[in-house]
Design an enzyme around this catalytic site. Structure first.
Site, PDB file in Angstrom:
ATOM      1  N   THR A  44      60.053  85.204  35.250  1.00 13.99           N
ATOM      2  CA  THR A  44      60.524  85.039  33.879  1.00 13.99           C
ATOM      3  C   THR A  44      61.851  85.748  33.671  1.00 13.99           C
ATOM      4  OG1 THR A  44      58.214  84.959  33.169  1.00 13.99           O
ATOM      5  CG2 THR A  44      59.857  85.290  31.455  1.00 13.99           C
ATOM      6  N   TYR A  70      52.633  87.426  45.724  1.00 15.88           N
ATOM      7  CA  TYR A  70      52.564  86.323  44.766  1.00 15.88           C
ATOM      8  C   TYR A  70      52.265  85.026  45.509  1.00 15.88           C
ATOM      9  CZ  TYR A  70      54.004  83.921  40.393  1.00 15.88           C
ATOM     10  OH  TYR A  70      54.046  83.179  39.237  1.00 15.88           O
ATOM     11  N   LYS A 121      48.659  88.140  43.371  1.00 18.21           N
ATOM     12  CA  LYS A 121      48.845  87.417  42.115  1.00 18.21           C
ATOM     13  C   LYS A 121      48.796  85.928  42.420  1.00 18.21           C
ATOM     14  CE  LYS A 121      52.162  86.573  38.393  1.00 18.21           C
ATOM     15  NZ  LYS A 121      53.512  86.846  37.858  1.00 18.21           N
TER      16      LYS A 121
END
Length: 350
Positions: A56, A143, A168
């Protein structure tokens, strides 16, 4: 940075995980003053951790120097109140450079992004993340998404790798995640490996992930509507199904459907949301593009719909409290009547 292990600080946190956007000025350069204000507002609103310069935060668009300055700014603004986790990605050599820059800037941990572009086999992925974890003293969260998807056996190996603290998941394959959780639980039963729901609007699948024991999740919504993100987090924790369902129906599902209407909206729509709340964090950097005016209007309406849900829920709560107060008052009067009439009871209804 604090001396407490990252995994220990993140386990059982009492608020959403905050992924701030990176602010850019009118000339396109990083605006550290606005970025600091954004991070500070998130901490004040109740963020449990700051994940700076991650997806983000447009990690892909930041130079190494910009990255180091932004991570340092996030560390300074949090002042140890919550952990700061910084992104690290690209190929192994570049990822190590970003990891070391994050450590120098005072970060508490790393979120290891998928390697750039290439599709590697499981052994290559394992060696990549092991090298990244060994490059610094920071704990690393790996991730899973896109070109970095792991078998349960690889995650067991990652869980045994020094410096790797968790996984994640941005893939959304719950069957795979259940098998991963089961495999790690079987082969590393100490239970200190962390899991995160990392889908773009993670709240939408929060209940499903909780079903397999994954309660931590990234909240892009917290960046622009912390009141809604906190309300949903509290609803999940407290078992307030009515509020959770209402927010899912009238805010999160419409938001996810809007996000699906544009490429890169998982970032640019969030940034537009932050601007709508009064903080000019600038536009996204290319190759991303801004949402259309029509879609920004839709976002305004969706946010308003979520806040209407909160207002209605608060009104129902006040009504319920008033009803409870009336009931208590009536019960008190009834008890007084029984005393006056000599019908005092001991335990249970009369």
């Amino acid at each position: 940075m604090t001396s407490a292990p990252l995994a220990a600080r993140l386990r059982g946190v009492a608020g959403p995980l905050f992924f701030p956007v990176t602010a850019f000025g009118p000339d396109g350069t990083v605006d550290l003053d606005v970025f600091r204000a954004h991070v500070r507002a998130g901490i004040d609103a109740g963020a449990a951790a700051v994940f700076a310069c991650c997806g983000t935060g447009e990690f892909h668009a930041l130079t190494l120097g910009e990255f180091r300055l932004a991570v340092a700014a996030a560390v300074e603004e949090t002042a140890g109140r919550v952990p700061v986790v910084a992104g690290a990605g690209y190929g192994t050599a570049l990822a190590v450079q970003y990891a070391r820059a994050a450590e120098e800037a005072g970060a508490d941990g790393l979120l290891a992004m998928p390697p750039y572009l290439v599709v590697a086999d499981q052994d290559g992925l394992l060696r990549h993340y092991a090298a990244l974890a060994a490059a610094t003293g920071l704990e690393t969260i790996v991730y899973q998404r896109d070109n970095a998807v792991f078998t349960p056996e690889t995650v067991v190996a990652l869980a045994r790798t020094p410096g790797v603290a968790g996984l994640k998941d941005g893939l959304g394959d719950l069957d795979l995640m259940q098998r991963i959780v089961s495999a790690v639980r079987t082969h590393r039963p100490d239970g200190d490996f962390l899991y995160f729901n990392g889908l773009p609007t993670a709240e939408l699948t929060g209940l499903a992930y909780r079903g397999i024991g994954i309660t931590l999740y990234s909240s892009a919504v917290f960046a622009f509507a912390p009141d809604l993100a906190l309300a949903f987090h509290r609803a999940l924790d407290s078992g307030d199904d009515a509020l959770a369902d209402a927010l899912l129906d009238h805010f999160y599902r419409p938001l996810a459907e809007l996000r699906a209407k544009g490429r890169g909206y998982a970032v640019s729509l969030v940034k537009a949301g932050v601007r709508l709340q009064g903080l000019d964090v600038g536009a996204v950097r290319t190759p991303l593009t801004e949402p259309s005016a029509a879609h920004v209007k839709d976002l305004i309406e969706i946010i308003a719909g979520g806040r209407t849900v909160l207002e209605e829920h608060a009104g129902q709560g006040r009504s319920g409290q008033a009803g409870s107060a009336q009931g208590r008052s009536a019960g008190g009067r009834a008890a007084e009547g029984h005393v006056a009439e000599g019908h005092v009871t001991s335990g249970g209804p009369a």
